[in-house]
Structures are given as C-alpha cells and as structure tokens.
Design a protein around this motif. Sequence first.
Motif, PDB file in Angstrom:
ATOM      1  N   ILE A 306      35.420  46.778  67.774  1.00  0.00           N
ATOM      2  CA  ILE A 306      35.616  45.347  67.542  1.00  0.00           C
ATOM      3  C   ILE A 306      36.715  45.101  66.512  1.00  0.00           C
ATOM      4  CG2 ILE A 306      33.209  44.821  68.088  1.00  0.00           C
ATOM      5  CD1 ILE A 306      32.799  44.397  65.032  1.00  0.00           C
ATOM      6  N   ASP A 307      37.311  43.932  66.598  1.00  0.00           N
ATOM      7  CA  ASP A 307      38.323  43.494  65.641  1.00  0.00           C
ATOM      8  C   ASP A 307      37.597  42.994  64.387  1.00  0.00           C
ATOM      9  OD1 ASP A 307      40.353  42.381  64.201  1.00  0.00           O
ATOM     10  OD2 ASP A 307      40.959  40.926  65.718  1.00  0.00           O
ATOM     11  N   PRO A 308      37.831  43.619  63.214  1.00  0.00           N
ATOM     12  CA  PRO A 308      37.107  43.214  62.008  1.00  0.00           C
ATOM     13  C   PRO A 308      37.697  42.005  61.297  1.00  0.00           C
ATOM     14  CG  PRO A 308      38.565  45.026  61.489  1.00  0.00           C
ATOM     15  CD  PRO A 308      38.715  44.772  62.969  1.00  0.00           C
ATOM     16  N   GLU A 309      38.798  41.474  61.792  1.00  0.00           N
ATOM     17  CA  GLU A 309      39.468  40.368  61.103  1.00  0.00           C
ATOM     18  C   GLU A 309      38.592  39.118  61.061  1.00  0.00           C
ATOM     19  OE1 GLU A 309      42.252  40.448  59.440  1.00  0.00           O
ATOM     20  OE2 GLU A 309      42.593  42.553  59.905  1.00  0.00           O
ATOM     21  N   PRO A 310      38.647  38.388  59.923  1.00  0.00           N
ATOM     22  CA  PRO A 310      39.429  38.720  58.743  1.00  0.00           C
ATOM     23  C   PRO A 310      38.785  39.836  57.925  1.00  0.00           C
ATOM     24  CG  PRO A 310      38.182  36.709  58.355  1.00  0.00           C
ATOM     25  CD  PRO A 310      37.965  37.075  59.786  1.00  0.00           C
ATOM     26  N   ALA A 311      39.605  40.773  57.499  1.00  0.00           N
ATOM     27  CA  ALA A 311      39.122  41.885  56.678  1.00  0.00           C
ATOM     28  C   ALA A 311      38.933  41.383  55.250  1.00  0.00           C
ATOM     29  CB  ALA A 311      40.125  43.026  56.704  1.00  0.00           C
ATOM     30  N   LEU A 312      37.769  41.631  54.699  1.00  0.00           N
ATOM     31  CA  LEU A 312      37.400  41.112  53.375  1.00  0.00           C
ATOM     32  C   LEU A 312      37.466  42.219  52.333  1.00  0.00           C
ATOM     33  CD1 LEU A 312      34.220  39.203  54.592  1.00  0.00           C
ATOM     34  CD2 LEU A 312      36.525  38.247  54.299  1.00  0.00           C
ATOM     35  N   LEU A 313      37.921  41.881  51.132  1.00  0.00           N
ATOM     36  CA  LEU A 313      37.960  42.853  50.034  1.00  0.00           C
ATOM     37  C   LEU A 313      38.041  42.096  48.721  1.00  0.00           C
ATOM     38  CD1 LEU A 313      38.032  45.936  49.492  1.00  0.00           C
ATOM     39  CD2 LEU A 313      40.529  45.731  49.345  1.00  0.00           C
ATOM     40  N   LEU A 314      37.046  42.279  47.867  1.00  0.00           N
ATOM     41  CA  LEU A 314      37.027  41.634  46.562  1.00  0.00           C
ATOM     42  C   LEU A 314      37.904  42.391  45.577  1.00  0.00           C
ATOM     43  CD1 LEU A 314      33.197  40.864  46.283  1.00  0.00           C
ATOM     44  CD2 LEU A 314      35.030  39.190  46.642  1.00  0.00           C
ATOM     45  N   ASP A 315      38.327  41.715  44.518  1.00  0.00           N
ATOM     46  CA  ASP A 315      39.112  42.341  43.464  1.00  0.00           C
ATOM     47  C   ASP A 315      38.304  43.456  42.803  1.00  0.00           C
ATOM     48  OD1 ASP A 315      41.462  42.212  41.427  1.00  0.00           O
ATOM     49  OD2 ASP A 315      39.659  42.082  40.187  1.00  0.00           O
ATOM     50  N   ALA A 316      38.941  44.616  42.610  1.00  0.00           N
ATOM     51  CA  ALA A 316      38.240  45.794  42.087  1.00  0.00           C
ATOM     52  C   ALA A 316      37.659  45.544  40.704  1.00  0.00           C
ATOM     53  CB  ALA A 316      39.184  46.990  42.051  1.00  0.00           C
ATOM     54  N   ASP A 317      38.391  44.855  39.838  1.00  0.00           N
ATOM     55  CA  ASP A 317      37.891  44.583  38.487  1.00  0.00           C
ATOM     56  C   ASP A 317      36.681  43.656  38.536  1.00  0.00           C
ATOM     57  OD1 ASP A 317      39.845  46.177  37.355  1.00  0.00           O
ATOM     58  OD2 ASP A 317      41.230  44.521  37.021  1.00  0.00           O
ATOM     59  N   GLU A 318      36.709  42.676  39.430  1.00  0.00           N
ATOM     60  CA  GLU A 318      35.579  41.768  39.578  1.00  0.00           C
ATOM     61  C   GLU A 318      34.348  42.528  40.051  1.00  0.00           C
ATOM     62  OE1 GLU A 318      34.346  37.619  41.946  1.00  0.00           O
ATOM     63  OE2 GLU A 318      36.132  38.768  42.544  1.00  0.00           O
ATOM     64  N   VAL A 319      34.545  43.450  40.978  1.00  0.00           N
ATOM     65  CA  VAL A 319      33.429  44.256  41.485  1.00  0.00           C
ATOM     66  C   VAL A 319      32.827  45.093  40.361  1.00  0.00           C
ATOM     67  CG1 VAL A 319      32.811  46.166  43.006  1.00  0.00           C
ATOM     68  CG2 VAL A 319      34.269  44.317  43.851  1.00  0.00           C
ATOM     69  N   THR A 320      33.670  45.783  39.603  1.00  0.00           N
ATOM     70  CA  THR A 320      33.186  46.648  38.525  1.00  0.00           C
ATOM     71  C   THR A 320      32.404  45.847  37.494  1.00  0.00           C
ATOM     72  OG1 THR A 320      35.082  48.122  38.831  1.00  0.00           O
ATOM     73  CG2 THR A 320      33.871  48.308  36.764  1.00  0.00           C
ATOM     74  N   ALA A 321      32.881  44.658  37.181  1.00  0.00           N
ATOM     75  CA  ALA A 321      32.245  43.838  36.154  1.00  0.00           C
ATOM     76  C   ALA A 321      30.915  43.237  36.602  1.00  0.00           C
ATOM     77  CB  ALA A 321      33.200  42.723  35.720  1.00  0.00           C
ATOM     78  N   ASN A 322      30.732  43.066  37.908  1.00  0.00           N
ATOM     79  CA  ASN A 322      29.572  42.311  38.386  1.00  0.00           C
ATOM     80  C   ASN A 322      28.606  43.079  39.277  1.00  0.00           C
ATOM     81  OD1 ASN A 322      30.156  39.346  37.515  1.00  0.00           O
ATOM     82  ND2 ASN A 322      32.092  40.049  38.390  1.00  0.00           N
ATOM     83  N   THR A 323      28.898  44.323  39.562  1.00  0.00           N
ATOM     84  CA  THR A 323      28.085  45.085  40.510  1.00  0.00           C
ATOM     85  C   THR A 323      26.601  45.048  40.176  1.00  0.00           C
ATOM     86  OG1 THR A 323      29.893  46.585  41.131  1.00  0.00           O
ATOM     87  CG2 THR A 323      27.653  47.374  41.466  1.00  0.00           C
ATOM     88  N   ARG A 324      26.260  45.331  38.936  1.00  0.00           N
ATOM     89  CA  ARG A 324      24.844  45.399  38.554  1.00  0.00           C
ATOM     90  C   ARG A 324      24.156  44.037  38.748  1.00  0.00           C
ATOM     91  NH1 ARG A 324      22.115  49.145  35.841  1.00  0.00           N
ATOM     92  NH2 ARG A 324      24.067  50.193  35.255  1.00  0.00           N
ATOM     93  N   VAL A 325      24.823  42.964  38.364  1.00  0.00           N
ATOM     94  CA  VAL A 325      24.248  41.622  38.510  1.00  0.00           C
ATOM     95  C   VAL A 325      24.039  41.293  39.986  1.00  0.00           C
ATOM     96  CG1 VAL A 325      24.662  39.160  38.151  1.00  0.00           C
ATOM     97  CG2 VAL A 325      25.217  40.799  36.340  1.00  0.00           C
ATOM     98  N   TRP A 326      25.008  41.623  40.819  1.00  0.00           N
ATOM     99  CA  TRP A 326      24.911  41.310  42.246  1.00  0.00           C
ATOM    100  C   TRP A 326      23.825  42.136  42.921  1.00  0.00           C
ATOM    101  CZ3 TRP A 326      30.926  41.482  43.211  1.00  0.00           C
ATOM    102  CH2 TRP A 326      31.503  40.342  42.632  1.00  0.00           C
ATOM    103  N   ILE A 327      23.665  43.391  42.503  1.00  0.00           N
ATOM    104  CA  ILE A 327      22.590  44.222  43.056  1.00  0.00           C
ATOM    105  C   ILE A 327      21.233  43.646  42.670  1.00  0.00           C
ATOM    106  CG2 ILE A 327      21.461  46.480  42.900  1.00  0.00           C
ATOM    107  CD1 ILE A 327      24.247  47.737  42.719  1.00  0.00           C
ATOM    108  N   ASN A 328      21.093  43.261  41.418  1.00  0.00           N
ATOM    109  CA  ASN A 328      19.827  42.669  40.960  1.00  0.00           C
ATOM    110  C   ASN A 328      19.515  41.381  41.723  1.00  0.00           C
ATOM    111  OD1 ASN A 328      19.479  44.723  39.115  1.00  0.00           O
ATOM    112  ND2 ASN A 328      20.332  43.570  37.387  1.00  0.00           N
ATOM    113  N   GLU A 329      20.552  40.608  42.032  1.00  0.00           N
ATOM    114  CA  GLU A 329      20.388  39.366  42.787  1.00  0.00           C
ATOM    115  C   GLU A 329      19.804  39.667  44.169  1.00  0.00           C
ATOM    116  OE1 GLU A 329      23.393  35.721  43.356  1.00  0.00           O
ATOM    117  OE2 GLU A 329      24.065  37.534  44.409  1.00  0.00           O
ATOM    118  N   ALA A 330      20.309  40.709  44.805  1.00  0.00           N
ATOM    119  CA  ALA A 330      19.817  41.064  46.130  1.00  0.00           C
ATOM    120  C   ALA A 330      18.382  41.580  46.077  1.00  0.00           C
ATOM    121  CB  ALA A 330      20.730  42.117  46.762  1.00  0.00           C
TER     122      ALA A 330
END
Length: 335
Positions: A306-330
């Motif tokens: 399948i065509d994955p477009e639009p391909a999504l990718l968050l800013d790496a620094d934003e991911v590093t800073a928020n990973t733990r919070v986003w995991i806890n949210e889930a």
Amino acid sequence: MVPMIKSSLCAVAIGALALPAVAQATPTLTIYTYDAFAADWGPGPGLKEGFEAQCGCTVNFVSAEDSISALRRVQLEGEATDADIVLGLDTATIGEGLATGLFTEHGIDLPDFDIPLEWTDEVFVPFDYGYFAFVYDTEALDTPPASFEDLIALPEDFQIVIQDPRSSTPGLGLILWVKALYGDDAAEIWQGLAPHVLTVTSGWSESYDLFLSGEADMVLSYTTSPAYHVIAEDEDRYQAARFDAGHYTQIEVAGILASSPEQELAREFLAYLVTPGAQAILPETNWMYPVLEPAGGLNPGFEAMIDPEPALLLDADEVTANTRVWINEAFAALQ
C-alpha cells in the motif's frame, strides 16, 4: 646429550616464533540487535557471511526481544559491555541512545540515501526503513478500517495485538503515529482503542505469531509485512490496512559504542551495511525498504504494498523530550 639439547632449543625457538600468531587471533565483532534480525530467517546470517568474507573476522549477533531491549542491556552493562555495535534503534529512539553517552561518531563517508528525510546524523547510520500499519487477513475481514476512528467504531470483539512501547520500536511507533495524527486528542483515541486491544506483547515476533494463529483480527506491523507472504509464500491473503490520514515512518539505524575495542572493524561493518550487496540482503529478510538501490534491484513483490502517503514523522527532539509522557498517556487508557 648434545643432540637432545639442540632439539629442546629448537622446540623453544619454534614456540617463540608462534607466539605472535596467537596474539593476532581472529577478531570478533559483537552486535546487539533484535531477535527477528538475528534469526535464521532474518538478515543477520546473510550479513554475517558477506562481511566475514571480507573482514577476516567473526561476526557475533546477540539478540534481545527488541532493539530497545538491546539498548537497555547496553545501558546496564555500561562500558563493560561486550557489544561493539547496537543495531536496530530507529528515528524514535536515537535521541535516547545519544543521551546515554555510550555511542561514538561513526566517522565514515555515507552514500546518498533514498529515504524520507535528509540524513545528517554523525553517530547513527540508517540501513532500512518502513511505515507502521495494521496487518489483517482478507479471508477473515472484507473491509478493513481506513482510520483509527474506523477501528474504534468496530464491535468490541474486533481484537488487535500491539507491542509494548517501552521495549518495542513498533510499539513506540504506534504511540508516535497516534500523537502525530491527533496531538492533544491522542488520549481520546487511546480510550477508544482500549476495548479492542487483546494484549500488549513485549516484542513484534510474539504479536505477529498471535495474529497468524488467529488469536487477533489485526496486528501492529508494517506496510511491507505482506511482502513476506507474497514473495516467500506466494500468498496474498494478508494485507496492510491503508489509513487515509497517513502512516508513521520508521528508519532503522546502527551505532558504534565508544567502549568498543574494535572501533575500526565496527566502522567497516557500518560502511558494508550501506553497500548495494548488503542492501540486497535486507528487503527479503527484514521485509523493509532498503536505504539505497540494492544490487539486482527491489523484488517486484514490493510494488503491491500500500501507499503510505502521507508519510508522518515527528521532530526527533520533540519525541525525545515527550516519549515518557506520551507512553504514560496511552497506558492510562489501556489499563
């Protein structure tokens, strides 16, 4: 007596000459990676054979359930680790990898990559990429969901299998996929998904096995996972559900540990990993896209994905800073 003395002296002399050969024993390159990569059916064996043919060394793959687990092991072992390379981190986890201070710059000239972003990182080298998706069985499901909202709206007995984001890169990829699409409303999506989650496995292999055994209706995997069934099994019943809003991108990487006594050998391996010959091994063993044109080209079976477009990718620094919070949210919604 004199002949006996001469013989003894000769034996000692020969033994002394042999000592340098012992000191120059075949070096071993130890690579920590995830189990599917090192498996007999994964790319590990082919890459091992190809690199050993040119390096005069032994390649030793040491597998963990997932690459995040491999990173955790290196963190526990610290500078005493046997690992020279960690292979299988991705664009979502390289920030955490850098934060450990355990990795060093690769120092090699990289080719021009055919990947969804310009690669400028001086520590990690990309070797393949793909897009996260839910895989389903067309013989069991006629119309797959085309969005997370569609999935949530299905009856509660429609079950999916996902992976733990704390130990699995696909599991973390799902966290980022939801966040990239829904931002501050991500918690509501997780609450809607919760009734459909059969289980959260620690790694990808376990969850995919559950799906194939019929325990779940869909499994979190990749848009390219059906290529395995098409190419290796001549079976097209398994497909990836295309989500109209897009699919999250994963670029897998490898990095050299600063504590490695085999720095030069490790650099040679990373350079080998992005040659056309090595890249030709990856698509039909790791079932991901190569980062550059592989020797012999890409199997036409991948054209049916399948065509994955639009391909999504968050800013790496934003991911590093928020990973733990986003995991806890889930997990707050899933528990």
